[in-house]
Structures are given as C-alpha cells and as structure tokens.
Design a protein around this motif. Structure first.
Motif, short mmCIF file in Angstrom:
data_model
loop_
_atom_site.label_atom_id
_atom_site.label_comp_id
_atom_site.label_asym_id
_atom_site.label_seq_id
_atom_site.Cartn_x
_atom_site.Cartn_y
_atom_site.Cartn_z
N MET B 1 0.84 -1.19 0.00
CA MET B 1 0.00 0.00 0.00
C MET B 1 0.88 1.25 0.00
SD MET B 1 -2.98 0.92 2.67
CE MET B 1 -3.35 -0.80 2.86
N LYS B 2 0.45 2.27 -0.76
CA LYS B 2 1.28 3.46 -0.84
C LYS B 2 1.31 4.20 0.49
CE LYS B 2 0.37 4.09 -5.71
NZ LYS B 2 -0.52 4.75 -6.65
N THR B 3 2.43 4.89 0.71
CA THR B 3 2.61 5.59 1.99
C THR B 3 1.50 6.61 2.24
OG1 THR B 3 4.94 5.39 1.49
CG2 THR B 3 4.37 6.74 3.39
N LYS B 4 1.16 7.33 1.18
CA LYS B 4 0.12 8.36 1.33
C LYS B 4 -1.21 7.72 1.78
CE LYS B 4 -1.67 12.46 0.86
NZ LYS B 4 -1.43 13.42 1.93
N ASN B 5 -1.54 6.59 1.14
CA ASN B 5 -2.76 5.87 1.51
C ASN B 5 -2.72 5.39 2.95
OD1 ASN B 5 -3.40 6.30 -1.10
ND2 ASN B 5 -3.53 4.15 -1.70
N GLU B 6 -1.54 4.90 3.34
CA GLU B 6 -1.38 4.41 4.72
C GLU B 6 -1.66 5.54 5.70
OE1 GLU B 6 2.57 2.91 5.00
OE2 GLU B 6 2.12 1.10 3.86
N GLU B 7 -1.10 6.70 5.37
CA GLU B 7 -1.26 7.85 6.26
C GLU B 7 -2.74 8.25 6.37
OE1 GLU B 7 1.87 10.86 5.86
OE2 GLU B 7 0.38 12.34 6.47
N ILE B 8 -3.42 8.19 5.24
CA ILE B 8 -4.85 8.53 5.24
C ILE B 8 -5.63 7.53 6.11
CG2 ILE B 8 -6.94 8.53 3.76
CD1 ILE B 8 -5.43 11.06 3.35
N LEU B 9 -5.29 6.25 5.97
CA LEU B 9 -5.99 5.22 6.75
C LEU B 9 -5.73 5.40 8.25
CD1 LEU B 9 -5.52 1.95 4.66
CD2 LEU B 9 -7.51 3.43 4.80
N VAL B 10 -4.47 5.70 8.58
CA VAL B 10 -4.14 5.89 10.00
C VAL B 10 -4.88 7.11 10.54
CG1 VAL B 10 -2.28 6.43 11.63
CG2 VAL B 10 -1.91 4.73 9.86
N LYS B 11 -4.89 8.18 9.75
CA LYS B 11 -5.61 9.38 10.19
C LYS B 11 -7.10 9.10 10.34
CE LYS B 11 -2.93 13.43 9.00
NZ LYS B 11 -2.94 14.67 8.22
N ALA B 12 -7.64 8.28 9.45
CA ALA B 12 -9.06 7.92 9.55
C ALA B 12 -9.31 7.15 10.84
CB ALA B 12 -9.47 7.08 8.34
N LEU B 13 -8.40 6.25 11.14
CA LEU B 13 -8.50 5.46 12.37
C LEU B 13 -8.50 6.37 13.60
CD1 LEU B 13 -8.21 2.44 13.52
CD2 LEU B 13 -5.83 3.05 13.85
N LEU B 14 -7.69 7.43 13.51
CA LEU B 14 -7.55 8.33 14.66
C LEU B 14 -8.58 9.46 14.63
CD1 LEU B 14 -3.65 8.68 14.56
CD2 LEU B 14 -4.97 7.12 15.99
N SER B 15 -9.46 9.43 13.66
CA SER B 15 -10.46 10.50 13.45
C SER B 15 -9.79 11.87 13.35
CB SER B 15 -11.48 10.52 14.59
OG SER B 15 -11.95 9.26 14.85
N GLU B 16 -8.74 11.93 12.56
CA GLU B 16 -8.01 13.19 12.42
C GLU B 16 -8.02 13.70 10.98
OE1 GLU B 16 -4.04 12.62 13.96
OE2 GLU B 16 -4.73 12.55 16.03
N LEU B 17 -9.01 13.26 10.22
CA LEU B 17 -9.06 13.69 8.81
C LEU B 17 -9.72 15.06 8.67
CD1 LEU B 17 -10.25 10.39 7.05
CD2 LEU B 17 -7.96 11.36 6.99
N ASN B 18 -9.13 15.92 7.82
CA ASN B 18 -9.83 17.17 7.50
C ASN B 18 -10.74 16.88 6.29
OD1 ASN B 18 -8.24 17.28 5.16
ND2 ASN B 18 -6.65 18.50 6.21
N ASP B 19 -11.47 17.90 5.84
CA ASP B 19 -12.46 17.67 4.77
C ASP B 19 -11.82 17.12 3.49
OD1 ASP B 19 -14.43 18.40 6.43
OD2 ASP B 19 -14.56 20.48 5.74
N ALA B 20 -10.69 17.71 3.12
CA ALA B 20 -10.01 17.27 1.90
C ALA B 20 -9.56 15.81 2.03
CB ALA B 20 -8.81 18.17 1.63
N GLU B 21 -9.07 15.50 3.22
CA GLU B 21 -8.58 14.13 3.45
C GLU B 21 -9.73 13.12 3.49
OE1 GLU B 21 -4.44 15.10 5.92
OE2 GLU B 21 -6.38 15.09 6.96
N LYS B 22 -10.89 13.60 3.95
CA LYS B 22 -12.06 12.69 3.98
C LYS B 22 -12.44 12.27 2.55
CE LYS B 22 -14.14 14.14 8.31
NZ LYS B 22 -14.97 15.15 8.93
N LYS B 23 -12.34 13.27 1.64
CA LYS B 23 -12.64 12.97 0.23
C LYS B 23 -11.59 12.00 -0.31
CE LYS B 23 -15.16 17.15 -0.76
NZ LYS B 23 -14.97 18.57 -1.06
N GLU B 24 -10.34 12.27 0.10
CA GLU B 24 -9.24 11.41 -0.34
C GLU B 24 -9.45 9.97 0.14
OE1 GLU B 24 -4.60 12.17 -0.10
OE2 GLU B 24 -5.73 13.99 0.31
N LEU B 25 -9.96 9.84 1.35
CA LEU B 25 -10.22 8.51 1.92
C LEU B 25 -11.25 7.76 1.07
CD1 LEU B 25 -9.92 6.40 4.26
CD2 LEU B 25 -11.82 7.57 5.37
#
Lengths: 187, 133
Positions: B1-25
């Motif tokens: 899995m790409k690093t960027k995707n991993e970071e998004i998944l971890v942030k999602a797990l921690l409920s730390e996504l901003n609006d742009a990142e939520k779309k990215e997720l």
C-alpha cells in the motif's frame, strides 16, 4: 493515605514538594495503572517492569521540583516511564550481548517463561506478546497514541519527533500488530 | 500500500481527517479493495489495545515507599560520613597551615631543609670543626 483520597492533584503535588509521603502514596494509587500500561507495554510483564515502575515514581519524587504546573502529572509520569523503559531495553540488549545471546532481541526475552511468572489473562498476554513483535520506537508510539490516548501532536512532542513520523510509525506498527494478533489468535 | 494511503488510513483510524482528506479517503477506499479491509483490521487492533489493562504486582505502593525510605536513610548516612570527612579534612588542613607558619617563623624559609629543621646545620667536616675552635 485515606486522608488524601479526595484531594485534588495540585494540592497533592504541593504536598509531595513538601516531602509528604502520604500524598505520594495517593498519587501512586491514582497513576499506577497508567504507568503499568506504559512500562509493561514497553517491557512486557517481566520482573524488571515492576522495578521500572517503582523507579518511575522515585524519579517523580526526586524531580518534583522541576515539575511545572502547566503539564499534567500523568504526562510528567508518562515521560519518565517511557524514558526509563527505553533505558531498560538498551540495558537488556547490552546484557543479552554480554551473555553471548547475540542477535536475540528483547522480543525473545518477553516471549519466554518470564511472562508465565506473572499471572495475566490470555487477552493481556496476547496483547503483550503482539506488542513485543514491534520495534521499540514503534511500540512507544502505539502505547502513547492508542493505549494512553494522547493526541498525535502530544505524542510527537513527548517523543520529540515530527507529526509525520508518529503517523508513519503508527502505520508500520498497526500492520505488524495486525499480523501478530492474527497469528496469536490462530495459535 | 502506498505511503500516502497508509497515512490517510491511520488518520481515519484516529479520526483526524480534514475535509479534503475525507474525500481522499473515499477515493482510496473505492480504488483499493484491500484498503477497507486494512482499515477494519486497524480498528480491531485499536479496540484490542483498549482492553490492555496490565498492573504491577501486589504491594507496589509499599515497595515504592520502602525504596524511598531506604534512599533517604542512605542519603542521611552518606551525609553524615561526608560531614565527618569534611571536619577531618579541615582540621588536618588547619594543622598543616599552622605547622607551615611555625616553620616560616622559626626558619625564615619554606625550603626542604627548613621544613626538616636542618636549615642551620653545617657539615661535620674538618674546615667547619676548625672554624668552631
């Protein structure tokens, strides 16, 4: 000790600064489980974990003069516990090199019979073993962020690493924990 | 899995996504089949870790307080030994100083001969013996 059961934290710290051991005993009662999660999470349920836990509170007592009130007691204790655990891991590695058990990392030490010396439930044992599967650098991030519930920013500040490092370590750690927990579950 | 995707998944797990990142997720979850499974597994790990509640052995508080008492006793003993050594050192230094002052007063010198009380001695040879007579 009963007399301080209802006392607020600031008062207890003030009393500890004045050398009041009963106030320290009350703080130990309040924070021993938190310190246990950090220390046992880092070192496994080994006899050294108890020593490091005790040492954490002794360091707290000795360095109480440097304690600033803008930090929480829990944060102060967590910092001490993490640092002492890392020192213990380094000592453990040096010791295992010294006795000739080269290339055997601390994971093996945690996985061996020492765990059995301390009674713990299967679930606790499974988590301890899974935590032992990951690198200490990653383990401390998991403990602070996921077990203790510090924010990513607080974790980064405590470990003095960038935010991105916390996230990447967490990602690696979660991957390994996932594999380890699945393996242990199957076993 | 790409690093960027991993970071998004971890942030999602921690409920730390901003609006742009939520779309990215959402994009990540749609484009990568394993991403949802990974996120689900991460959630399981996180929940498992919540049940991690180890504790120290019985009598932990007492052990800490005992160690503190031992430490303070040790420090008191060390302090007592230190004070005794300091007193002895100061007395010895004062005695040496007095001796040196006495030597200077008696011999007008701090040479080795003066210190040994030999400053006025002359050799016992024939010339000196004749000079005395």
């Amino acid at each position: 000790m009963e007399q301080y059961k209802q006392a607020d934290e600031a008062l207890l710290v003030q009393l500890v600064k004045q050398g009041e051991e009963a106030a320290l005993a009350e703080l130990i009662r309040r924070y021993r489980r938190m310190v246990a999660r950090v220390v046992i999470g880092m070192l496994g349920n080994t006899p050294e974990a108890d020593d490091v836990g005790q040492e954490t509170f002794i360091r707290f007592w000795n360095s109480i003069e440097t304690y600033r009130h803008d930090a929480k007691v829990s944060t102060f204790l967590t910092r001490i516990a993490i640092n002492l655990s890392i020192n213990e891991l380094k000592r453990r590695n040096r010791r295992s090199e010294w006795v000739g058990v080269l290339h055997e990392n601390e994971r093996n030490l945690i996985n061996n019979n020492e765990i059995d010396a301390f009674e713990q439930s299967d679930e606790q044992e499974r988590i301890t073993k899974a935590l032992a599967e990951i690198e200490p650098d990653h383990r401390q991030v998991v403990i602070l962020r996921l077990v203790e519930g510090y924010s990513t920013k607080e974790t980064a500040q405590m470990l003095e690493v960038p935010l991105g490092t916390v996230l990447s370590r967490l990602s690696r750690a979660l991957e390994k924990l996932r594999t380890a927990m699945n393996k242990l579950e199957e076993a | 899995m790409k690093t960027k995707n991993e970071e998004i998944l971890v942030k999602a797990l921690l409920s730390e996504l901003n609006d742009a990142e939520k779309k990215e997720l959402e994009v990540v979850l749609h484009s990568d089949e394993s991403a949802a499974e990974t996120l689900n597994d991460f959630e399981k790990v996180k929940n498992n870790l919540k049940s991690f509640k180890p504790d120290f052995s019985e009598g932990f508080e007492q052990s800490v307080l005992q160690r503190l008492a031992q430490l303070s006793t040790g420090q008191t003993r060390q302090g007592r030994v230190f004070r005794l050594m300091l007193r002895l050192t100061m007395s010895a230094s004062a005695a040496v100083l007095l001796l040196l002052l006495y030597v200077i007063w008696q011999e007008n010198s701090l040479s080795l001969d003066g210190l040994l009380g030999l400053a006025g001695l002359k050799s016992d040879d024939f010339t000196n013996l004749l000079a005395n007579y």
